[in-house]
Design a protein around this motif. Structure first.
Motif, PDB file in Angstrom:
ATOM      1  N   ARG A 160       0.843  -1.187   0.000  1.00 24.12           N
ATOM      2  CA  ARG A 160       0.000   0.000   0.000  1.00 24.12           C
ATOM      3  C   ARG A 160       0.888   1.251   0.000  1.00 24.12           C
ATOM      4  NH1 ARG A 160      -5.532   0.059   1.295  1.00 24.12           N
ATOM      5  NH2 ARG A 160      -6.450  -1.930   0.644  1.00 24.12           N
ATOM      6  N   LEU A 161       0.379   2.297  -0.606  1.00 18.86           N
ATOM      7  CA  LEU A 161       1.100   3.569  -0.693  1.00 18.86           C
ATOM      8  C   LEU A 161       1.189   4.223   0.679  1.00 18.86           C
ATOM      9  CD1 LEU A 161       2.257   5.496  -2.964  1.00 18.86           C
ATOM     10  CD2 LEU A 161       0.081   6.717  -2.789  1.00 18.86           C
ATOM     11  N   ASP A 162       2.364   4.818   0.978  1.00 15.66           N
ATOM     12  CA  ASP A 162       2.487   5.585   2.215  1.00 15.66           C
ATOM     13  C   ASP A 162       2.958   7.001   1.894  1.00 15.66           C
ATOM     14  OD1 ASP A 162       5.214   5.451   1.757  1.00 15.66           O
ATOM     15  OD2 ASP A 162       5.708   4.505   3.667  1.00 15.66           O
ATOM     16  N   ALA A 163       3.236   7.790   2.914  1.00 12.67           N
ATOM     17  CA  ALA A 163       3.555   9.205   2.717  1.00 12.67           C
ATOM     18  C   ALA A 163       4.832   9.415   1.898  1.00 12.67           C
ATOM     19  CB  ALA A 163       3.682   9.901   4.063  1.00 12.67           C
ATOM     20  N   SER A 164       5.719   8.441   1.876  1.00 10.04           N
ATOM     21  CA  SER A 164       6.975   8.574   1.132  1.00 10.04           C
ATOM     22  C   SER A 164       6.768   8.467  -0.372  1.00 10.04           C
ATOM     23  CB  SER A 164       7.966   7.508   1.582  1.00 10.04           C
ATOM     24  OG  SER A 164       7.548   6.215   1.150  1.00 10.04           O
ATOM     25  N   PHE A 211      -5.830   9.240   5.445  1.00  7.94           N
ATOM     26  CA  PHE A 211      -5.672  10.700   5.447  1.00  7.94           C
ATOM     27  C   PHE A 211      -6.911  11.419   4.908  1.00  7.94           C
ATOM     28  CE2 PHE A 211      -1.096  12.401   5.840  1.00  7.94           C
ATOM     29  CZ  PHE A 211      -0.827  11.541   6.883  1.00  7.94           C
ATOM     30  N   GLN A 212      -7.477  10.905   3.820  1.00  8.00           N
ATOM     31  CA  GLN A 212      -8.670  11.557   3.255  1.00  8.00           C
ATOM     32  C   GLN A 212      -9.815  11.532   4.258  1.00  8.00           C
ATOM     33  OE1 GLN A 212      -9.052  13.092  -0.098  1.00  8.00           O
ATOM     34  NE2 GLN A 212     -10.614  13.944   1.273  1.00  8.00           N
ATOM     35  N   TYR A 213      -9.954  10.436   4.970  1.00  8.02           N
ATOM     36  CA  TYR A 213     -10.987  10.313   6.005  1.00  8.02           C
ATOM     37  C   TYR A 213     -10.737  11.318   7.127  1.00  8.02           C
ATOM     38  CZ  TYR A 213     -13.819   8.167   9.713  1.00  8.02           C
ATOM     39  OH  TYR A 213     -14.726   7.941  10.724  1.00  8.02           O
ATOM     40  N   ILE A 214      -9.474  11.471   7.515  1.00  7.01           N
ATOM     41  CA  ILE A 214      -9.131  12.432   8.568  1.00  7.01           C
ATOM     42  C   ILE A 214      -9.579  13.832   8.173  1.00  7.01           C
ATOM     43  CG2 ILE A 214      -7.208  13.565   9.768  1.00  7.01           C
ATOM     44  CD1 ILE A 214      -5.681  10.888   9.562  1.00  7.01           C
ATOM     45  N   LEU A 215      -9.290  14.217   6.936  1.00  2.41           N
ATOM     46  CA  LEU A 215      -9.702  15.544   6.468  1.00  2.41           C
ATOM     47  C   LEU A 215     -11.219  15.673   6.423  1.00  2.41           C
ATOM     48  CD1 LEU A 215      -7.286  16.510   3.535  1.00  2.41           C
ATOM     49  CD2 LEU A 215      -7.423  17.496   5.808  1.00  2.41           C
ATOM     50  N   ASP A 216     -11.882  14.657   5.891  1.00  3.11           N
ATOM     51  CA  ASP A 216     -13.346  14.706   5.756  1.00  3.11           C
ATOM     52  C   ASP A 216     -14.034  14.836   7.106  1.00  3.11           C
ATOM     53  OD1 ASP A 216     -13.034  14.433   3.047  1.00  3.11           O
ATOM     54  OD2 ASP A 216     -13.482  12.295   3.002  1.00  3.11           O
ATOM     55  N   GLN A 217     -13.465  14.212   8.134  1.00  8.17           N
ATOM     56  CA  GLN A 217     -14.079  14.237   9.458  1.00  8.17           C
ATOM     57  C   GLN A 217     -13.754  15.510  10.240  1.00  8.17           C
ATOM     58  OE1 GLN A 217     -16.216  11.693  10.770  1.00  8.17           O
ATOM     59  NE2 GLN A 217     -16.148  11.259   8.574  1.00  8.17           N
ATOM     60  N   SER A 250      -0.853  11.734  -2.956  1.00  8.64           N
ATOM     61  CA  SER A 250      -2.189  11.178  -2.763  1.00  8.64           C
ATOM     62  C   SER A 250      -2.576  11.288  -1.300  1.00  8.64           C
ATOM     63  CB  SER A 250      -2.219   9.706  -3.196  1.00  8.64           C
ATOM     64  OG  SER A 250      -3.427   9.078  -2.821  1.00  8.64           O
ATOM     65  N   LEU A 251      -3.885  11.396  -1.042  1.00 11.03           N
ATOM     66  CA  LEU A 251      -4.390  11.372   0.331  1.00 11.03           C
ATOM     67  C   LEU A 251      -4.896   9.987   0.713  1.00 11.03           C
ATOM     68  CD1 LEU A 251      -6.251  14.798   0.520  1.00 11.03           C
ATOM     69  CD2 LEU A 251      -4.186  14.134   1.767  1.00 11.03           C
TER      70      LEU A 251
END
Length: 438
Positions: free
Chosen positions: A86-90, A308-314, A338-339
């Motif tokens: 899975r993709l990570d922040a790096s 991350f996208q969920y964190i922003l949405d919430q 990507s988020l």
């Protein structure tokens, strides 16, 4: 009295007004949580679960491999969906455990209180290891390893990094304001491992409330002092912090322990307190959501593995499409492609900026002004390092002490020619390391 600091450094816009007065909010995890097996310096952890396994909060789902490694603990209860890249922040794909969160947060452990004073050093270290604690200031070095130097009696200082010099970030500041007793208790636990050492909490003077509060709470502490520091980036860098608080110097071939020091950031020390006092594993991280593109800047406690996208949405989302989103601060953080990535142990922020000032700057020829030399906290010559980096001249780069670069970005920030020096130095240091391995 003159505030202590180091030679060099810069004074970038700090951006802390967005969130410094925002109390930490606790949020739940996303429906799918992802745990990369490599969230720390050292060997990746090895998965201890398989698809379709039922998981509980606090369960070790990946075990440390080798001496420098760390356990990974589940922040949710649910079912293992898969173990896959899975993709990570790096920006890289890393083997990860994917769990479907059942929303019940059923724990694998009982809440209880340990008699900390009765624990041996070995028992304390084992609790820290089991909890999966790593340096939460960004590097991710396994804490149980850091607290196990060859000679404990040679350690004179346990330094808590409360500088938080990276612009925009305020998570450590909020921890010092909201959980100061836990910070002091965690530091006392670490001092229990080193009977001949003293504790120093170093805090930049742009955080006067934290300095005043911790000084008051440490008034009766015989082994702990609070050291106000001059606000200057990168004051929180390990070398700069050690020099400012103790006057001792370290270099790239040395560990802090070689200078009789051990450094941990605020969140790490609090995690030690929770692990040793209550056997509470590291299953969350404190993040700052900030920047001028953020709709509701805030500080939040996030279960590890949360999207991350969920964190922003919430948390209010974005008020405008940003030109750049960074994981971490603007000086040493990583620009995101990507988020759709997970929060890991070392995730410290999501910084959303309306303007990408770096991309807008067109590099021009060096004018030999020497500002990069004045700003460099490592006392090296970025101008020459950049010249040799452009030529891929490994021997010359090493000869002028290029490997002493801490990649803080001060030279790139101060350069009137807008040259991407730090990026070049990172690449060059990787080349040097690869050549040495050969």
């Amino acid at each position: 009295m003159r505030l202590k600091t180091f030679k060099g450094g810069i004074h970038p816009y700090d951006g802390k007004e967005y969130t410094k007065n925002e109390s930490i909010k606790i949020m739940d995890a996303s429906n799918e949580v992802v745990f990369p097996l490599s969230q720390h310096i050292g060997a990746p952890a090895k998965a201890a679960v398989k698809p379709k396994d039922e998981i509980k909060v606090g369960q070790i789902i990946a075990q440390a491999q080798g001496f420098v490694s760390a356990n990974i603990v589940s922040s949710v209860s649910g079912t293992v969906k898969s173990i896959e890249p899975r993709l990570d922040a790096s920006g890289e794909y890393k083997d990860s455990i994917v769990i479907i969160n059942d929303g019940l947060y059923t724990k694998s452990y009982d809440e209880h209180v340990n008699d900390v004073n009765s624990l041996s050093s070995e028992e304390i270290i084992e609790k820290i290891k089991n909890a999966g604690i790593v340096g939460l200031g960004g590097a991710g070095f396994p804490t149980h390893v850091k607290l196990s130097p060859k000679n404990r009696d040679a350690i004179d200082y346990i330094i808590v990094n409360g500088a938080e010099c990276e612009p925009y970030l305020t998570s450590d500041y909020r921890l010092m304001i909201e959980r100061p007793e836990e910070l002091i208790s965690g530091l006392n636990i670490i001092l229990q491992l080193f009977p001949h050492s003293k504790g120093i909490i170093g805090i930049e003077d742009n955080k006067p409330e934290a300095i005043e509060l911790l000084k008051k709470l440490c008034a009766d502490q015989q082994r702990i002092s609070v050291q106000p520091l001059l606000t200057k980036y990168p004051q929180g860098g390990e070398r700069a912090l050690i020099y400012a608080t103790t006057g001792r110097k370290i270099y790239s071939k040395m560990l802090p322990s070689d200078a009789g020091c051990i450094v941990n950031n605020v969140a790490t020390v609090i995690a030690v307190y929770q692990a040793v006092s209550f056997d509470h594993p590291l299953i969350s991280t404190i993040m700052t959501l900030t920047g001028d593109a953020m709709n509701a800047p805030c500080n939040i406690e996030v279960p590890t593995g949360t999207n991350f996208q969920y964190i922003l949405d919430q948390n209010g989302g974005l008020k405008i499409d940003p030109e750049k989103i960074i994981c971490g601060g603007p000086m040493m953080g990583t620009a995101l492609m990507s988020l759709d990535i997970p929060a890991t142990k070392t995730s410290s922020s999501i910084l959303a900026l309306t303007k990408d000032e770096v991309a807008a700057n067109e590099p021009t020829p060096c004018i030999h002004c020497g500002r990069c030399v004045d700003a460099c906290p490592s006392n090296i010559v970025p101008q020459l390092m950049y010249r040799y980096s452009q030529k891929n001249d490994i021997s010359a780069f090493v000869k002028i002490h290029g490997m002493e670069c801490i990649e803080c970005g001060s030279c790139s920030y101060i350069c009137p020619a807008k040259r991407n020096m730090t990026q070049s130095f990172k690449k060059m240091k990787r080349l040097v390391s690869a050549s040495r391995k050969k």
